[in-house]
Design an enzyme around this catalytic site. Structure first.
Site, PDB file in Angstrom:
ATOM      1  N   GLU A 223       0.853  -1.323  -0.093  1.00 48.55           N
ATOM      2  CA  GLU A 223      -0.168   0.028  -0.214  1.00 48.55           C
ATOM      3  C   GLU A 223       1.015   1.331   0.026  1.00 48.55           C
ATOM      4  O   GLU A 223       2.076   1.193   0.210  1.00 48.55           O
ATOM      5  CB  GLU A 223      -0.855  -0.238   1.275  1.00 48.55           C
ATOM      6  CG  GLU A 223      -0.333  -0.425   2.640  1.00 48.55           C
ATOM      7  CD  GLU A 223       0.756   0.171   3.005  1.00 48.55           C
ATOM      8  OE1 GLU A 223       0.844   1.318   2.897  1.00 48.55           O
ATOM      9  OE2 GLU A 223       1.837  -0.528   3.557  1.00 48.55           O
TER      10      GLU A 223
ATOM     11  N   GLU B  13       4.585  -0.771   1.706  1.00 46.60           N
ATOM     12  CA  GLU B  13       4.668  -0.918   0.273  1.00 46.60           C
ATOM     13  C   GLU B  13       4.529  -2.424   0.053  1.00 46.60           C
ATOM     14  O   GLU B  13       4.351  -2.701  -1.063  1.00 46.60           O
ATOM     15  CB  GLU B  13       6.100  -0.469  -0.109  1.00 46.60           C
ATOM     16  CG  GLU B  13       6.488   1.048   0.280  1.00 46.60           C
ATOM     17  CD  GLU B  13       7.654   1.317  -0.218  1.00 46.60           C
ATOM     18  OE1 GLU B  13       8.431   0.429  -0.918  1.00 46.60           O
ATOM     19  OE2 GLU B  13       8.087   2.585  -0.148  1.00 46.60           O
TER      20      GLU B  13
END
Length: 362
Positions: free
Chosen positions: A176, A319
């Site tokens: 994300e 991430e």
């Protein structure tokens, strides 16, 4: 495999294949080693069999799904970084320069970046454009999004998984990007578990003590303003969540419906996992916890999910970075059941006879 509604999707998620798990357990116990001596790798091999229905699964194609969106709560000054960093980092993902790109290349994984709600106009050939709105509303003043938008965002995640599966992907990692998303994640966790914001709110991008206290107060205000219903995960997601968190919830549910394992990353990904499990408890069986984040609340969140992380590296980047590192352990578990000799095939005495004779087995 399209789904017209969230309810239809949830009906398609079934429990793990117990027969395959039993078969994997028998096979692993016949390998040339003392029973249980490979610890979590043995447990992982058994779980992968239950997920896929195959005793010897292999995952030659794997994808990190990075959902990107902005958060209106950034107006409250909850992050050490400005909201403009979200679209800038999306560009970094797309050009291969972020940490998750580097680690994904090492693990032979693709990085798929999805714009589900970035507050900027983005254009790139590799970008998956599924923008539902330009960031959420400020949850400290009102709902982050509508219930319909939350459900639509979940279904975006499902669609991304379906597209990947059609290309041969059978293993997913959640990633994300969204400045402010640890604030939304803490609010969701507090809503669903009853744990106070003092225990769920962490430093995120590295805020100082003063701003941490402010961040806690903002989460408290968001909960007081919106009164999310803990018995209704979709209500919680809509009122204090984020579009990328909703998208990841869909990735998890979509992967479970397709009988694909999902390696979850850190705090934000785990909040999406909690939402998925509250929506469909059977989804828990498809989750693999990669690591325990340095972010406050993550350890308690994993316990709530009943998951045991494989790594502890004091990471808190997100991430999908921790999830990608865990792919090497998934590969190890698969190689063990596929390549390791059994006692019979190697002509090695398994020690059972010695143990029966009262001898000490090594």
């Amino acid at each position: 495999m399209g789904y017209d509604s969230l309810g239809q999707l949830l009906q398609g998620i079934t429990p793990l294949d117990q027969a395959a798990m039993a078969g994997a357990r028998v096979h692993v116990d016949r390998l040339t080693k003392p029973p249980g001596s490979l610890g979590k790798l043995e447990e992982l091999a058994e779980k992968l069999a239950g997920i896929t229905g195959e005793i010897r699964p292999m995952f030659s194609k794997r994808s990190v799904i990075v959902m990107a969106a902005d958060h209106g709560v950034c107006e409250e000054g909850v992050s050490a970084f400005p909201a403009e960093v979200t679209p800038q980092m999306v560009h970094n993902f797309l050009t291969g320069g972020a940490a998750v790109n580097v680690l994904a290349r090492q693990a032979s994984a693709d990085v798929v970046c999805v714009d589900i709600g970035v507050n900027a106009e983005l254009s790139h050939p590799a970008l998956v454009q599924r923008k539902l709105r330009y960031g959420t509303g400020n949850m400290a003043k009102g709902p982050a999004m509508s219930r319909d938008e939350a459900e639509a965002a979940i279904l975006v995640g499902v669609e991304v998984v379906d597209a990947a599966v059609s290309q041969g992907v059978r293993l997913f990692v959640t990633g994300e990007m969204g400045i402010g998303n640890t604030t939304a994640s803490a609010a969701i966790m507090s809503s669903l578990t009853g744990v106070t914001p003092q225990q769920t709110v962490g430093r995120g991008t590295g805020v100082n003590d003063e701003r941490l206290l402010h961040k806690i107060a903002v989460v408290e205000r968001a909960l007081e303003t919106n009164h999310p219903d803990a018995d209704d995960p979709l209500d919680v997601l809509a009122k204090v969540g984020g579009l990328e968190i909703a998208g990841l919830t869909g990735v998890i549910l979509g992967a479970a419906a397709r009988r694909c394992p999902v390696v979850i990353d850190g705090f934000i990904s785990s909040v999406a996992a909690l939402l998925a499990v509250r929506l469909k408890p059977e989804a828990a069986g498809y989750l693999i916890a990669s690591h325990v984040s340095h972010e406050q609340g993550h350890c308690a969140l994993l316990k709530e999910l009943g998951l045991n992380p494989m790594l502890e590296l004091d990471m808190r980047l997100g991430e999908g970075t921790g999830g990608v590192l865990a792919l090497h352990l998934v590969d190890a578990a698969c190689r063990i059941v596929t390549e390791m000799a059994t006692f019979e095939s190697a002509g090695v005495t398994d020690g059972k006879q010695g143990a029966n004779d009262g001898e000490t087995a090594r």
